[in-house]
Design a protein around this motif. Structure first.
Motif, short mmCIF file in Angstrom:
data_model
loop_
_atom_site.label_atom_id
_atom_site.label_comp_id
_atom_site.label_asym_id
_atom_site.label_seq_id
_atom_site.Cartn_x
_atom_site.Cartn_y
_atom_site.Cartn_z
N ARG A 7 0.86 -1.18 0.00
CA ARG A 7 0.00 0.00 0.00
C ARG A 7 0.89 1.23 0.00
NH1 ARG A 7 -4.99 0.49 3.16
NH2 ARG A 7 -5.68 1.16 1.14
N PRO A 10 0.54 6.54 3.27
CA PRO A 10 -0.58 7.48 3.37
C PRO A 10 -0.17 8.94 3.30
CG PRO A 10 -0.73 5.82 5.09
CD PRO A 10 0.59 5.62 4.38
N ASP A 13 -0.24 9.47 -0.39
CA ASP A 13 -1.41 8.99 -1.11
C ASP A 13 -2.45 10.10 -1.16
OD1 ASP A 13 -3.32 7.49 -2.36
OD2 ASP A 13 -3.77 6.24 -0.62
N GLU A 16 -5.93 9.31 0.46
CA GLU A 16 -5.89 9.34 1.93
C GLU A 16 -5.77 10.76 2.45
OE1 GLU A 16 -6.50 6.87 4.00
OE2 GLU A 16 -6.79 5.54 2.29
N GLN A 17 -5.00 11.59 1.75
CA GLN A 17 -4.86 12.98 2.17
C GLN A 17 -6.17 13.73 2.05
OE1 GLN A 17 -1.72 14.66 -0.18
NE2 GLN A 17 -0.12 13.87 1.15
N ILE A 19 -9.22 12.45 2.19
CA ILE A 19 -10.12 11.95 3.22
C ILE A 19 -9.72 12.51 4.59
CG2 ILE A 19 -10.90 9.87 4.44
CD1 ILE A 19 -10.64 8.42 1.69
N ALA A 20 -8.44 12.53 4.86
CA ALA A 20 -7.95 13.06 6.14
C ALA A 20 -8.29 14.55 6.29
CB ALA A 20 -6.45 12.83 6.27
N GLY A 24 -12.15 12.18 7.70
CA GLY A 24 -12.72 10.86 7.45
C GLY A 24 -14.11 10.87 6.85
#
Length: 65
Positions: A7, A10, A13, A16-17, A19-20, A24
């Motif tokens: 993977r 993060p 990625d 992921e960034q 979403i963070a 979330g």
């Protein structure tokens, strides 16, 4: 090592960034990305209307490029 085990980090990625950034909340992330896309398409439309074909030797910006 399988693809599932490899993977991306993060920190690097982009998914992921994003979403963070929205703590979330996937709906907020998707909503923001759709709004960003809409804004960029509007900017591209504006650029298309402002550019001369002679200036770009026949090329003009379009969403398909």
């Amino acid at each position: 090592m399988t693809a599932a085990e490899r993977r991306p980090d993060p920190q690097y990625d982009a998914v992921e960034q994003a979403i963070a950034w929205h703590s979330g909340d996937l709906r907020a992330t998707i909503s923001t990305l759709i709004e960003d896309c809409r804004h960029l398409r509007d900017q591209l439309d504006t650029a298309q209307k402002c550019m001369s074909r002679g200036l770009t030797r026949g090329w003009f910006p379009s969403p398909e490029c």
